[in-house]
Design an enzyme around this catalytic site. Structure first.
Site, short mmCIF file in Angstrom:
data_model
loop_
_atom_site.label_atom_id
_atom_site.label_comp_id
_atom_site.label_asym_id
_atom_site.label_seq_id
_atom_site.Cartn_x
_atom_site.Cartn_y
_atom_site.Cartn_z
N ARG A 115 -8.62 0.09 4.56
CA ARG A 115 -7.66 1.02 3.94
C ARG A 115 -6.36 0.29 3.61
O ARG A 115 -5.64 0.69 2.70
CB ARG A 115 -7.33 2.16 4.90
N ASP A 133 4.78 0.33 12.05
CA ASP A 133 3.53 -0.23 11.53
C ASP A 133 3.31 -1.69 11.94
O ASP A 133 2.26 -2.26 11.61
CB ASP A 133 3.49 -0.10 9.99
N ARG A 149 1.63 14.56 13.37
CA ARG A 149 2.12 14.30 12.01
C ARG A 149 2.15 15.53 11.11
O ARG A 149 1.39 15.63 10.14
CB ARG A 149 1.28 13.18 11.36
N CYS A 194 -4.01 13.36 12.85
CA CYS A 194 -4.64 12.07 12.65
C CYS A 194 -4.54 11.30 13.95
O CYS A 194 -3.91 11.76 14.90
CB CYS A 194 -3.99 11.30 11.51
N LYS A 247 0.84 -1.21 0.00
CA LYS A 247 0.00 0.00 0.00
C LYS A 247 0.87 1.25 0.00
O LYS A 247 0.69 2.15 -0.82
CB LYS A 247 -0.90 0.00 1.24
N ASN A 248 1.81 1.32 0.94
CA ASN A 248 2.58 2.55 1.09
C ASN A 248 3.48 2.82 -0.11
O ASN A 248 3.75 3.97 -0.44
CB ASN A 248 3.41 2.52 2.38
C1 UD1 Z 1 4.81 6.61 6.44
C2 UD1 Z 1 3.85 5.48 6.27
C3 UD1 Z 1 3.28 5.05 7.62
C4 UD1 Z 1 4.43 4.72 8.59
C5 UD1 Z 1 5.42 5.87 8.64
C6 UD1 Z 1 6.66 5.55 9.48
C7 UD1 Z 1 2.89 5.93 4.09
C8 UD1 Z 1 1.70 6.31 3.30
N1 UD1 Z 1 2.75 5.92 5.41
O1 UD1 Z 1 4.09 7.71 6.99
O2 UD1 Z 1 2.47 3.89 7.42
O3 UD1 Z 1 3.89 4.51 9.87
O4 UD1 Z 1 5.88 6.22 7.32
O5 UD1 Z 1 7.27 4.41 9.00
O6 UD1 Z 1 3.92 5.58 3.54
N2 UD1 Z 1 7.35 14.20 10.66
C9 UD1 Z 1 7.55 15.54 10.91
N3 UD1 Z 1 7.45 16.43 9.87
C10 UD1 Z 1 7.17 16.01 8.60
C11 UD1 Z 1 6.98 14.65 8.35
C12 UD1 Z 1 7.08 13.77 9.39
O7 UD1 Z 1 7.81 15.93 12.06
O8 UD1 Z 1 7.09 16.87 7.70
C13 UD1 Z 1 7.46 13.23 11.77
C14 UD1 Z 1 6.17 12.44 12.00
O9 UD1 Z 1 5.28 13.13 12.84
C15 UD1 Z 1 6.72 11.17 12.64
C16 UD1 Z 1 8.07 10.97 11.93
O10 UD1 Z 1 8.39 12.24 11.36
O11 UD1 Z 1 6.93 11.37 14.01
C17 UD1 Z 1 8.08 9.94 10.84
O12 UD1 Z 1 6.99 10.17 9.98
P1 UD1 Z 1 7.05 9.82 8.42
O13 UD1 Z 1 8.18 8.88 8.19
O14 UD1 Z 1 7.03 11.09 7.65
O15 UD1 Z 1 5.68 9.08 8.22
P2 UD1 Z 1 4.72 9.17 6.96
O16 UD1 Z 1 5.51 9.34 5.72
O17 UD1 Z 1 3.61 10.12 7.24
#
Ligand code: UD1
Length: 422
Positions: free
Chosen positions: A400, A308, A123, A118, A22-23
């Site tokens: 989802r 995850d 996030r 969320c 999915k991701n």
């Molecule tokens: C992706 C995955 C999700 C998984 C996560 C971590 C998808 C669609 N989703 O989510 O299933 O749980 O990686 O492996 O691929 N953060 C910030 N600022 C940002 C972006 C992130 O502070 O601009 C923080 C987040 O709050 C979190 C950490 O960075 O604490 C990691 O998040 P991130 O790796 O970005 O997760 P996603 O890409 O949203």
């Protein structure tokens, strides 16, 4: 709203096919926006999140056809008719922010709604935005939307991520493929989904090196062309189904599973006393006798233990022998499954980002509430190991990210059925 009823039914035996990730698919789909030529993805998973991304791309003017019952996604973005990703779609799925980098790289402008909070934490998307700014993007946040411009086009830059972010790495990587000159992205995510995206982008003509390591270097090109790309297997679905025989006993072969996708997770399973072996077709997991041993787990970016799979691992630890400490280091609020597992007789003490789980002999079925995608499947796993009936409510989260969960688990002997709600 649908519910799922699970009844503890002993050992599981047989084979479970693992779908495309999915991701990975959610970041490969927006890559279509980078080219006027068609992008075709094979091995796509059939999930509601994929349909949401398809609707978002269509709203921007892309054509998306789901062929072979959704296994193949044929996409084409000859011209974009709209550069606004609307709040109504973005709020449903955070991954919608991934259209920002590609639209900006291709046409020099985009307006994308901010996703908001969320269930598993605040996030933010600040890192996505800062990485794009390092490539010359001009950003303005107004009324809940990011208004992004790059009048003369994006240009190469150097950006070091202060923390590892999967999504921000993906957005920056896609944008960099068409930025003028060289972009160096440091402290990037190394997840298999990043490598899959880079592989697909290279198939489209991008010049990328270093994916899978901490630094990615991209030489911008003027245009990308069409390609066909198979989506990498879903390591989270894989890990989830590997836990089913670990919790219930028995032997299950996860078809298409690869050890390189779940290394740190496999080490923990083996430490807990579960056998994992590579077969020509995937991975076989077996638990032949006795209770599993408690193990400590801390979530980390890849190649560490994935956040995850934390909820599902907690379900296993609920019936392990001894006490295990689970530390959640990626998201600040990702233990919502704990109180639901406690309703089933688990002994869990949550203090901040740490959960201490003391194993019990047997969980007991109960009505429980799914709060997010991975939490819902952890409750199903717990229900499979519990005495009596567990009713998991609000399973729309599950749809989802897991296709045909009742069928896949039912085929290996689980007693599981879906009750349709209004
Ligand atoms: C992706 C995955 C999700 C998984 C996560 C971590 C998808 C669609 N989703 O989510 O299933 O749980 O990686 O492996 O691929 N953060 C910030 N600022 C940002 C972006 C992130 O502070 O601009 C923080 C987040 O709050 C979190 C950490 O960075 O604490 C990691 O998040 P991130 O790796 O970005 O997760 P996603 O890409 O949203």
């Amino acid at each position: 709203m649908d519910s799922i009823i699970v009844t503890g039914n002993g050992h599981l035996n047989g084979q479970i096919p693992i779908a495309g990730a999915k991701n990975a698919c959610l970041t490969l789909m927006p890559a279509t926006l980078l080219s006027e030529e068609p992008l075709t993805l094979t091995n796509a998973p059939r999930l509601s999140d994929i349909r949401t991304m398809a609707a978002l791309l269509q709203s921007l003017g892309a054509e998306v056809s789901q062929l072979q019952s959704g296994r193949v996604l044929a996409m084409s973005s000859a011209a974009l008719s709209n550069h606004v990703a609307d709040y109504d779609i973005v709020r449903k799925m955070r991954a919608s922010i991934l259209v920002l980098g590609p639209m900006l790289a291709r046409d020099g402008h985009a307006i994308v709604s901010l996703p908001g909070g969320c269930a598993i934490g605040a996030r933010p998307v600040d890192l996505h935005l800062r990485a794009l700014e390092a490539m010359g993007a001009e950003l303005d946040l107004r009324e809940g939307y990011v208004h992004a411009k790059a009048p003369g086009g994006l240009r190469g830059g150097v950006f070091e991520f202060p923390i590892v972010s999967v999504g921000a790495t993906e957005n920056a990587l896609m944008a960099a493929t068409m930025a003028k000159g060289t972009t160096v992205l440091k402290n990037v995510a190394r997840e298999p989904e990043i490598v899959d995206l880079a592989t697909c982008l290279r198939r489209m003509g991008a010049q990328i090196e270093g994916d899978g390591t901490g630094t990615i270097t991209v030489q911008g090109v003027d245009r990308l062309h069409g390609a066909t790309h198979p989506v990498v297997p879903d390591r989270i679905e894989l890990g989830t189904y590997m836990l089913a025989p670990a919790i219930c006993g028995g032997e299950v072969e996860c078809l298409g599973g690869r050890i390189d996708l779940v290394g740190a997770f496999c080490e923990k399973l083996q430490e807990a006393g579960i056998d994992v072996t590579e077969t020509g077709n995937g991975l076989t997991v077996s638990r032949r006798n006795g209770r599993v041993s408690a193990v400590d787990v801390a979530t980390r970016p890849f190649p560490g233990f994935p956040t995850d799979l934390q909820a599902q691992m907690m379900a296993l630890m609920c019936t392990a022998e001894g006490t295990s400490v689970l530390e959640e280091r990626i998201f600040e609020n990702r233990f919502m499954h704990a109180p639901e597992l406690v309703r089933m007789g688990a002994r869990i003490d949550v203090q901040g980002g740490t959960a201490t789980v003391t194993g019990v002999d047997r969980l007991k079925g109960a009505p429980v509430m799914a709060t997010d995608l991975r939490a819902s499947v952890s409750l199903i796993l717990a229900g499979l190991a519990a005495e009596g009936e567990t009713i998991v409510n609000r399973v729309y989260h599950l749809d989802r990210g897991y296709e045909s969960v009742e069928e896949k688990l039912g085929n290996v002997g689980a007693k599981i059925e879906r009750i349709s709600g209004q």
